[in-house]
Design a protein around this motif. Structure first.
Motif, PDB file in Angstrom:
ATOM      1  N   ASP A  36      -3.291  -4.681  -1.207  1.00 26.11           N
ATOM      2  CA  ASP A  36      -3.851  -5.904  -1.758  1.00 26.11           C
ATOM      3  C   ASP A  36      -3.515  -5.947  -3.244  1.00 26.11           C
ATOM      4  OD1 ASP A  36      -6.247  -7.908  -0.613  1.00 26.11           O
ATOM      5  OD2 ASP A  36      -6.140  -7.818  -2.784  1.00 26.11           O
ATOM      6  N   GLN A  37      -3.458  -7.153  -3.799  1.00 29.43           N
ATOM      7  CA  GLN A  37      -3.182  -7.263  -5.224  1.00 29.43           C
ATOM      8  C   GLN A  37      -4.314  -6.645  -6.031  1.00 29.43           C
ATOM      9  OE1 GLN A  37      -2.298  -9.726  -3.030  1.00 29.43           O
ATOM     10  NE2 GLN A  37      -0.177  -9.173  -3.357  1.00 29.43           N
ATOM     11  N   GLN A  70      -2.155  -3.615  -6.819  1.00 27.45           N
ATOM     12  CA  GLN A  70      -1.289  -3.890  -7.962  1.00 27.45           C
ATOM     13  C   GLN A  70      -2.082  -3.810  -9.255  1.00 27.45           C
ATOM     14  OE1 GLN A  70       0.285  -7.720  -6.817  1.00 27.45           O
ATOM     15  NE2 GLN A  70       2.068  -6.799  -5.852  1.00 27.45           N
ATOM     16  N   LYS A 103       5.160  -5.306  -8.280  1.00 29.06           N
ATOM     17  CA  LYS A 103       4.254  -6.399  -8.667  1.00 29.06           C
ATOM     18  C   LYS A 103       4.684  -7.755  -8.117  1.00 29.06           C
ATOM     19  CE  LYS A 103       1.707  -3.904 -11.602  1.00 29.06           C
ATOM     20  NZ  LYS A 103       0.760  -3.012 -11.023  1.00 29.06           N
ATOM     21  N   HIS A 104       5.897  -7.861  -7.611  1.00 28.87           N
ATOM     22  CA  HIS A 104       6.373  -9.132  -7.070  1.00 28.87           C
ATOM     23  C   HIS A 104       5.767  -9.460  -5.703  1.00 28.87           C
ATOM     24  CE1 HIS A 104       8.865  -6.155  -5.071  1.00 28.87           C
ATOM     25  NE2 HIS A 104       9.040  -7.051  -4.114  1.00 28.87           N
ATOM     26  N   ALA A 105       5.244  -8.481  -4.995  1.00 32.82           N
ATOM     27  CA  ALA A 105       4.695  -8.707  -3.652  1.00 32.82           C
ATOM     28  C   ALA A 105       3.461  -9.605  -3.734  1.00 32.82           C
ATOM     29  CB  ALA A 105       4.341  -7.381  -3.005  1.00 32.82           C
ATOM     30  N   LYS A 106       3.461 -10.684  -2.998  1.00 35.77           N
ATOM     31  CA  LYS A 106       2.357 -11.652  -3.053  1.00 35.77           C
ATOM     32  C   LYS A 106       1.590 -11.766  -1.745  1.00 35.77           C
ATOM     33  CE  LYS A 106       3.049 -12.675  -7.287  1.00 35.77           C
ATOM     34  NZ  LYS A 106       2.221 -11.949  -8.222  1.00 35.77           N
ATOM     35  N   ASP A 107       1.970 -10.987  -0.743  1.00 36.09           N
ATOM     36  CA  ASP A 107       1.196 -10.960   0.488  1.00 36.09           C
ATOM     37  C   ASP A 107       0.217  -9.797   0.397  1.00 36.09           C
ATOM     38  OD1 ASP A 107       3.064  -8.911   0.576  1.00 36.09           O
ATOM     39  OD2 ASP A 107       3.323  -9.049   2.741  1.00 36.09           O
ATOM     40  N   CYS A 108      -0.634  -9.645   1.371  1.00 34.14           N
ATOM     41  CA  CYS A 108      -1.481  -8.466   1.467  1.00 34.14           C
ATOM     42  C   CYS A 108      -1.783  -8.238   2.944  1.00 34.14           C
ATOM     43  CB  CYS A 108      -2.736  -8.585   0.613  1.00 34.14           C
ATOM     44  SG  CYS A 108      -3.703 -10.054   0.848  1.00 34.14           S
ATOM     45  N   HIS A 122       0.240 -15.258   1.628  1.00 37.50           N
ATOM     46  CA  HIS A 122       0.374 -15.330   0.171  1.00 37.50           C
ATOM     47  C   HIS A 122      -1.021 -15.223  -0.419  1.00 37.50           C
ATOM     48  CE1 HIS A 122       1.206 -16.802  -3.882  1.00 37.50           C
ATOM     49  NE2 HIS A 122       2.490 -16.548  -3.630  1.00 37.50           N
ATOM     50  N   ILE A 123      -1.161 -14.430  -1.448  1.00 37.73           N
ATOM     51  CA  ILE A 123      -2.475 -14.163  -2.023  1.00 37.73           C
ATOM     52  C   ILE A 123      -3.204 -15.428  -2.475  1.00 37.73           C
ATOM     53  CG2 ILE A 123      -1.620 -13.698  -4.361  1.00 37.73           C
ATOM     54  CD1 ILE A 123      -4.471 -11.856  -2.520  1.00 37.73           C
ATOM     55  N   ASP A 124      -2.469 -16.436  -2.922  1.00 37.86           N
ATOM     56  CA  ASP A 124      -3.090 -17.646  -3.453  1.00 37.86           C
ATOM     57  C   ASP A 124      -3.478 -18.662  -2.381  1.00 37.86           C
ATOM     58  OD1 ASP A 124      -2.901 -16.686  -6.037  1.00 37.86           O
ATOM     59  OD2 ASP A 124      -0.912 -17.555  -6.335  1.00 37.86           O
TER      60      ASP A 124
END
Length: 163
Positions: A36-37, A70, A103-108, A122-124
């Motif tokens: 997870d971020q 992250q 840090k580019h990974a945006k999934d979790c 996507h985290i958002d």
């Protein structure tokens, strides 16, 4: 928009994501791998999540929880129950922070016992998919998790260095 959880289907909504996340954590008998971020989404600081993780870590001598983040600030500042689990079960639980290359990974995602998963696309956005007994998808996500372990920069510790 669907309001009922359905495995193997892309779903949308924070509430549904939270419910599905709890189901996947609850399904774990031996191992949880979490990427997870920052743990801000998904009710990681909730009592329910704490109790599920505590149960997992308590019931099997070989149970394990590995978390890769992250950024650990939210974990350290807003997740006191998880910090308590790390303190109690430090021999079975680990929390790591990636270096800049990851840090580019945006999934979790969360992987349970090598066969169940939930993946936030996507985290958002609260778009996600979860499934039980999907070994092929979990194997691919496990490979990603292994790649993320190679990008670990720090380990979150609950004791000051040297003690």
């Amino acid at each position: 928009m669907d309001s009922i959880l359905m495995p193997d289907k892309i779903m949308v909504g924070e509430h549904l994501y939270n419910e599905a996340m709890q189901l996947i954590i609850q399904s774990a008998e031996h191992e949880l791998l979490i990427f997870d971020q920052d743990l801000k989404r998904g009710e990681f600081s909730s009592l329910a999540t704490y109790e599920l993780l505590q149960q997992l870590l308590s019931q099997q001598i070989t149970s394990r929880v590995s978390i890769i983040l992250q950024d650990s600030a939210h974990f350290q500042d807003k997740c006191p129950r998880l910090l308590n689990l790390l303190k109690t079960f430090g021999h079975k639980m680990s929390v790591h922070v990636t270096n800049q290359s990851a840090k580019h990974a945006k999934d979790c995602f969360i992987l349970a016992d090598g066969k169940h998963y939930i993946k936030r696309i996507h985290i958002d956005q609260a778009r996600f998919k979860y499934a039980y007994d999907d070994v092929a998808t979990v194997k691919a996500l496990h490979t990603r998790f292994e790649e993320l372990t190679e990008a670990i920069q720090d380990t979150v510790s609950i004791t000051p260095l040297g003690l």
